[in-house]
Design a protein around this motif. Structure first.
Motif, PDB file in Angstrom:
ATOM      1  N   SER A 122      -8.240-107.046 134.690  1.00  0.00           N
ATOM      2  CA  SER A 122      -9.542-107.324 135.292  1.00  0.00           C
ATOM      3  C   SER A 122     -10.233-106.035 135.695  1.00  0.00           C
ATOM      4  O   SER A 122      -9.612-104.963 135.755  1.00  0.00           O
ATOM      5  N   ALA A 123     -11.511-106.145 136.003  1.00  0.00           N
ATOM      6  CA  ALA A 123     -12.265-104.981 136.489  1.00  0.00           C
ATOM      7  C   ALA A 123     -11.638-104.443 137.763  1.00  0.00           C
ATOM      8  O   ALA A 123     -11.530-103.219 137.946  1.00  0.00           O
ATOM      9  N   GLU A 124     -11.215-105.344 138.642  1.00  0.00           N
ATOM     10  CA  GLU A 124     -10.597-104.927 139.908  1.00  0.00           C
ATOM     11  C   GLU A 124      -9.339-104.106 139.658  1.00  0.00           C
ATOM     12  O   GLU A 124      -9.109-103.072 140.299  1.00  0.00           O
ATOM     13  N   THR A 125      -8.531-104.549 138.710  1.00  0.00           N
ATOM     14  CA  THR A 125      -7.310-103.807 138.385  1.00  0.00           C
ATOM     15  C   THR A 125      -7.634-102.479 137.726  1.00  0.00           C
ATOM     16  O   THR A 125      -7.111-101.422 138.107  1.00  0.00           O
ATOM     17  N   LEU A 126      -8.505-102.504 136.738  1.00  0.00           N
ATOM     18  CA  LEU A 126      -8.815-101.285 135.990  1.00  0.00           C
ATOM     19  C   LEU A 126      -9.456-100.220 136.869  1.00  0.00           C
ATOM     20  O   LEU A 126      -9.232 -99.015 136.663  1.00  0.00           O
ATOM     21  N   ALA A 127     -10.226-100.635 137.852  1.00  0.00           N
ATOM     22  CA  ALA A 127     -10.895 -99.675 138.737  1.00  0.00           C
ATOM     23  C   ALA A 127      -9.892 -98.835 139.528  1.00  0.00           C
ATOM     24  O   ALA A 127     -10.205 -97.714 139.946  1.00  0.00           O
ATOM     25  N   LYS A 128      -8.691 -99.351 139.717  1.00  0.00           N
ATOM     26  CA  LYS A 128      -7.650 -98.625 140.465  1.00  0.00           C
ATOM     27  C   LYS A 128      -6.919 -97.602 139.604  1.00  0.00           C
ATOM     28  O   LYS A 128      -6.113 -96.835 140.111  1.00  0.00           O
ATOM     29  N   HIS A 129      -7.200 -97.602 138.284  1.00  0.00           N
ATOM     30  CA  HIS A 129      -6.417 -96.762 137.372  1.00  0.00           C
ATOM     31  C   HIS A 129      -7.338 -96.001 136.418  1.00  0.00           C
ATOM     32  O   HIS A 129      -7.426 -96.299 135.225  1.00  0.00           O
ATOM     33  N   PRO A 130      -8.036 -94.982 136.954  1.00  0.00           N
ATOM     34  CA  PRO A 130      -9.013 -94.240 136.137  1.00  0.00           C
ATOM     35  C   PRO A 130      -8.384 -93.417 135.017  1.00  0.00           C
ATOM     36  O   PRO A 130      -9.112 -92.914 134.154  1.00  0.00           O
ATOM     37  N   SER A 131      -7.064 -93.299 135.009  1.00  0.00           N
ATOM     38  CA  SER A 131      -6.400 -92.535 133.937  1.00  0.00           C
ATOM     39  C   SER A 131      -6.377 -93.299 132.613  1.00  0.00           C
ATOM     40  O   SER A 131      -6.127 -92.699 131.554  1.00  0.00           O
ATOM     41  N   ILE A 132      -6.635 -94.608 132.630  1.00  0.00           N
ATOM     42  CA  ILE A 132      -6.546 -95.416 131.408  1.00  0.00           C
ATOM     43  C   ILE A 132      -7.679 -95.057 130.451  1.00  0.00           C
ATOM     44  O   ILE A 132      -8.856 -95.100 130.808  1.00  0.00           O
ATOM     45  N   ARG A 133      -7.287 -94.710 129.218  1.00  0.00           N
ATOM     46  CA  ARG A 133      -8.264 -94.346 128.187  1.00  0.00           C
ATOM     47  C   ARG A 133      -8.355 -95.403 127.085  1.00  0.00           C
ATOM     48  O   ARG A 133      -9.378 -95.520 126.420  1.00  0.00           O
ATOM     49  N   LEU A 134      -7.253 -96.120 126.877  1.00  0.00           N
ATOM     50  CA  LEU A 134      -7.208 -97.094 125.785  1.00  0.00           C
ATOM     51  C   LEU A 134      -6.422 -98.320 126.225  1.00  0.00           C
ATOM     52  O   LEU A 134      -5.345 -98.194 126.822  1.00  0.00           O
ATOM     53  N   ILE A 135      -6.978 -99.501 125.932  1.00  0.00           N
ATOM     54  CA  ILE A 135      -6.240-100.751 126.060  1.00  0.00           C
ATOM     55  C   ILE A 135      -6.022-101.274 124.642  1.00  0.00           C
ATOM     56  O   ILE A 135      -6.981-101.588 123.930  1.00  0.00           O
ATOM     57  N   ALA A 136      -4.769-101.321 124.235  1.00  0.00           N
ATOM     58  CA  ALA A 136      -4.403-101.812 122.903  1.00  0.00           C
ATOM     59  C   ALA A 136      -3.891-103.239 123.075  1.00  0.00           C
ATOM     60  O   ALA A 136      -2.781-103.450 123.565  1.00  0.00           O
ATOM     61  N   VAL A 137      -4.708-104.198 122.706  1.00  0.00           N
ATOM     62  CA  VAL A 137      -4.325-105.602 122.830  1.00  0.00           C
ATOM     63  C   VAL A 137      -3.433-105.947 121.646  1.00  0.00           C
ATOM     64  O   VAL A 137      -3.809-105.727 120.487  1.00  0.00           O
ATOM     65  N   SER A 138      -2.255-106.488 121.927  1.00  0.00           N
ATOM     66  CA  SER A 138      -1.309-106.817 120.854  1.00  0.00           C
ATOM     67  C   SER A 138      -1.515-108.250 120.381  1.00  0.00           C
ATOM     68  O   SER A 138      -0.565-109.026 120.225  1.00  0.00           O
ATOM     69  N   ALA A 139      -2.771-108.592 120.145  1.00  0.00           N
ATOM     70  CA  ALA A 139      -3.183-109.917 119.685  1.00  0.00           C
ATOM     71  C   ALA A 139      -4.619-109.777 119.201  1.00  0.00           C
ATOM     72  O   ALA A 139      -5.226-108.700 119.317  1.00  0.00           O
ATOM     73  N   THR A 140      -5.167-110.874 118.688  1.00  0.00           N
ATOM     74  CA  THR A 140      -6.575-110.854 118.270  1.00  0.00           C
ATOM     75  C   THR A 140      -7.504-111.103 119.450  1.00  0.00           C
ATOM     76  O   THR A 140      -8.498-110.407 119.635  1.00  0.00           O
TER      77      THR A 140
END
Length: 322
Positions: free
Chosen positions: A60-78
């Motif tokens: 979620s946005a709330e979760t992602l906002a706590k982790h600014p180091s994330i550059r890529l989310i690779a979804v292992s599904a469609t």
């Protein structure tokens, strides 16, 4: 390994069976994997992550906002409905998914369900288990209709790769294929029939649509009533495409002849779900969201997943959603 290396975190690796092979990524990195990640565990596990792999864990946005180091989310599904794409777009987080990996597996599963229901294999299996054959005292018995697949009209709802894959197999088996126009559109495009006509003509309805606001409850009481009493419904798309309570009512009333479902409105489902609560029905065939999961499809998924990550790091991103 030095802490400066990019950290790759797989939050729900148990969604991939253990016998599927993972090659090593092409760049120096730290790899952390967890079979499952609960909402309470996610923040601790994402600390310092550069690349996150998730199948169904919600980002979620709330979760992602706590982790600014994330550059890529690779979804292992469609499907990417577990990721807040708007937040990613606004904050320069790339998102990629897996496309085209199950174009053999899902259609074969759908066809398998069609054969099982048209020939009432499950119902006859139940009859033998219940001693019907022994009581009948004949070399065979006919307690359920057996209808041929060849010569049936199959209506495909959703004409993407999976719908086209089912259509191709269906034609090879001697079925007549029709593609359904979107609901609410009265003039069908060339190569399609209207939504209503597809329901009325179909011996088999097979669903391969994405789940959106427009397709939620695409098939409910009104649509089921339009169908032939000899028709069957196959759903290997998304659970919310069909109103599950209405479907059970239709099966019990004989409004339609059978249904095969690989997807549910909530997964994992429990007995509060109408399908599971009625799974003893002889004309209802259920599988636990595995249509996509042949060994070859799973290996292809993993290979594409790792290629997506390598390509991103090499500056040539692939299968990007954001």
């Amino acid at each position: 390994m030095p802490e400066s290396l990019p950290k790759v975190v797989f939050l729900d690796k148990a969604t991939i069976p253990s016998h599927i092979q993972f090659r090593t990524l092409n760049f120096p990195h730290q790899w952390l994997e967890f079979d499952y990640t609960s909402a309470e565990q996610i923040d601790a596990r994402l600390q310092g992550a550069s690349i996150v792999i998730s199948n169904k864990v919600v980002l979620s946005a709330e979760t992602l906002a706590k982790h600014p180091s994330i550059r890529l989310i690779a979804v292992s599904a469609t499907g990417t409905n577990n990721v807040d794409l708007s937040y990613c777009r606004e904050n320069s987080i790339s998102v990629c998914n897996i496309q085209g990996y199950a174009t053999r597996s899902v259609p074969e599963h759908a066809i398998g369900m069609i054969f099982a229901l048209k020939r009432n294999l499950f119902a006859y299996h139940q009859d033998i288990a219940n001693g019907v054959w022994q009581k009948n005292k004949q070399f065979c018995f006919f307690t359920h209709p057996i209808t041929d697949v060849a010569g049936s009209t199959i209506a495909v709802f959703g004409s993407g790769n999976l719908g086209q894959g089912v259509a191709s197999l269906s034609q090879a088996l001697g079925m007549q294929v029709i593609f359904a126009e979107r609901k609410g559109i009265n003039e069908a495009r060339e190569g399609y029939v209207t939504f209503k006509e597809a329901l009325q003509r179909a011996d088999i309805v097979t669903l391969h649509c994405p789940l959106t606001e427009q397709t939620t409850n695409l098939i409910a009481r009104e649509e089921l009533a339009m169908m032939k009493p000899s028709a069957i419904v196959i759903n290997t798309g998304r659970g919310g495409l069909v109103n599950e309570a209405d479907l059970i009512d239709a099966l019990k009333a004989g409004t339609i002849a059978g249904a095969g479902f690989d997807v549910f409105t909530q997964e994992p489902a429990d007995e509060s779900n109408p399908l599971l609560a009625n799974m003893s029905l002889p004309n209802l065939l259920l599988t636990p969201h595995v249509a996509w999961g042949s060994d070859s499809a799973l290996q292809s998924l993993v290979d594409i997943l790792l290629d997506n990550i390598d390509n991103f790091m090499a500056g040539t991103p692939s299968n990007t959603v954001v």
